[in-house]
Design a protein around this motif. Structure first.
Motif: not given
Length: 71
Positions: A1-5, A58-65
């Motif tokens: 599960m990838k974080s999306n919050v 949808f996602s409110t988590a910061k995107k990884e660089d």
């Protein structure tokens, strides 16, 4: 599960969850059990994953660089 919050979203979910759980102590009769719905936002905040966000993409988590990920 990838974080999306995201972090702000988590705080809002915790606050809403606690308010809903307080209904267990405020309401009388069977209506008080609606307060158990407060577990949903608390658990999604704790795990950092919301299944509805996943369904709707949808996602409110910061995107990884990606450049930092290589290091």
């Amino acid at each position: 599960m990838k974080s999306n919050v995201g972090s702000v979203d988590k705080i809002v979910r915790y606050v809403i969850g606690i308010i809903l759980l307080l209904l267990l102590f405020i309401l009388k009769g069977n209506a008080r059990y609606w307060g158990l719905l407060g577990l949903i936002p608390i658990l999604t905040a704790a795990f950092g994953f919301c299944p509805l966000y996943k369904i709707f993409g949808f996602s409110t988590a910061k995107k990884e660089d990606k450049s930092e990920k290589k290091n």
